[in-house]
Design a protein around this motif. Structure first.
Motif, PDB file in Angstrom:
ATOM      1  N   LYS A   6       0.621  -1.061  -0.080  1.00 27.79           N
ATOM      2  CA  LYS A   6       0.016  -0.148   0.010  1.00 27.79           C
ATOM      3  C   LYS A   6       0.919   1.226  -0.094  1.00 27.79           C
ATOM      4  N   GLN A   7       0.306   2.368  -0.751  1.00 26.15           N
ATOM      5  CA  GLN A   7       0.821   3.695  -0.546  1.00 26.15           C
ATOM      6  C   GLN A   7      -0.232   4.666   0.020  1.00 26.15           C
ATOM      7  N   ASN A   8       0.392   5.741   0.175  1.00 24.83           N
ATOM      8  CA  ASN A   8      -0.396   6.859   0.930  1.00 24.83           C
ATOM      9  C   ASN A   8      -0.826   7.805  -0.456  1.00 24.83           C
ATOM     10  N   GLN A  13      -4.880   4.732   2.154  1.00 19.84           N
ATOM     11  CA  GLN A  13      -3.691   3.723   1.825  1.00 19.84           C
ATOM     12  C   GLN A  13      -4.321   2.923   0.527  1.00 19.84           C
ATOM     13  N   LEU A  76      -0.388   7.082  -7.955  1.00 11.62           N
ATOM     14  CA  LEU A  76       0.509   5.970  -7.534  1.00 11.62           C
ATOM     15  C   LEU A  76       1.847   6.180  -8.459  1.00 11.62           C
ATOM     16  N   TYR A  80       4.964   7.463  -6.362  1.00 12.46           N
ATOM     17  CA  TYR A  80       5.751   6.270  -6.067  1.00 12.46           C
ATOM     18  C   TYR A  80       6.522   5.379  -7.037  1.00 12.46           C
ATOM     19  N   ALA A  82       5.199   3.671  -9.293  1.00 14.74           N
ATOM     20  CA  ALA A  82       4.501   2.353  -9.244  1.00 14.74           C
ATOM     21  C   ALA A  82       4.240   1.632 -10.402  1.00 14.74           C
TER      22      ALA A  82
END
Length: 268
Positions: A6-8, A13, A76, A80, A82
């Motif tokens: 998970k990412q914020n 999340q 995302l 990040y 992703a």
């Protein structure tokens, strides 16, 4: 398969996951009779958590939160790295899960919406996946239930022999439902929202070209302007503004500021 945790996103999340990994987790949990709370959040779903500290706690304690909307996937990727090549769109995830469930003989239970929608949804699924077993269905009561009614709902789903329950109560009620029922039902609970209406043939889906560029919201707004104008014309710009603050590191969104619920909503 891609599944890196998970990412914020604005304090909510969200899993970095693709269709293959999401389906694998759901089917594995069903085969093991293990609880698994699953939702697919677009911008509106994320914003329900951003604007409500208690609901953000619920969302952040779901087992699997898929990036349903293109703007959530883009967030995302930008924040990040992703490398998500596609979103995990709830209605498509529903079909992939049904396909695997049909092949493996895992029965489904349908909960929420109206009886005529569930009936059409179940029939269309059966036509598409002839081996799929619909163990039972129960329409929404469109109100909060009593503790006794909640226990009756749990008992009926368990008695049906279902291995997966699809839940369509609308956002955010369906996310509250899967959060509260997770430990009462030892199976995957999928909050699939509009998938019921889409696959029942009652609501048209946006053309793939609009979906790909993140403009599905515009198509849905045209279809249901009275119901959806506030969701899209207010929440979408709000999401973009807050995302830019997070991207530029001008504001910190801490998931830990979420507040545990002190009461059970028991939406039905």
């Amino acid at each position: 398969m891609l599944d890196t945790g998970k990412q914020n996103i604005l304090g909510v999340q969200v899993n970095v996951i693709d269709y293959a990994a999401a389906v694998a987790r759901i089917i594995t949990a069903a085969q093991n009779h293990a609880p698994l709370s699953v939702s697919a959040l677009a911008v509106h779903g994320v914003m329900t958590g951003v604007l409500d500290n208690v609901h953000r706690y619920r969302l952040n304690h779901l087992d699997l939160v898929c990036p349903d909307g293109q703007p959530v996937r883009w967030a995302l990727n930008l924040l990040y790295g992703a490398k998500l090549g596609d979103r995990v769109y709830g209605p498509n995830l529903t079909l992939y899960v049904c396909e695997q469930a049909a092949q493996l003989g895992i029965p489904l239970y349908l909960y929420g919406s109206r009886l005529e929608v569930l009936t059409a949804f179940g029939k269309n699924l059966g036509d598409r996946f002839p081996k799929l077993k619909i163990a039972g269905m129960q329409p929404s009561r469109f109100r909060q239930t009593s503790l006794e009614e909640q226990q009756e709902i749990v008992a009926e789903i368990k008695a049906s022999g279902a291995g997966i329950t699809l839940v369509g109560l609308g956002c955010p009620r369906q996310e509250v439902w899967i959060y509260e029922y997770r430990d009462l039902l030892s199976m995957p609970l999928l909050a699939v929202g509009a998938a019921f209406d889409f696959h029942a043939g009652l609501l048209p889906q946006a053309p793939p070209q609009l979906q790909a560029i993140g403009m599905e919201w515009f198509f849905r707004l045209i279809q249901e302007p009275k119901r959806l104008w506030q969701r899209y014309l207010i929440l979408n710009p709000h999401y973009v503004a807050l995302f830019l603050l997070q991207l530029l590191k001008l504001r910190r969104f801490d998931p830990a500021t979420a507040i545990p619920p002190t009461e059970t909503m028991r939406y039905g």
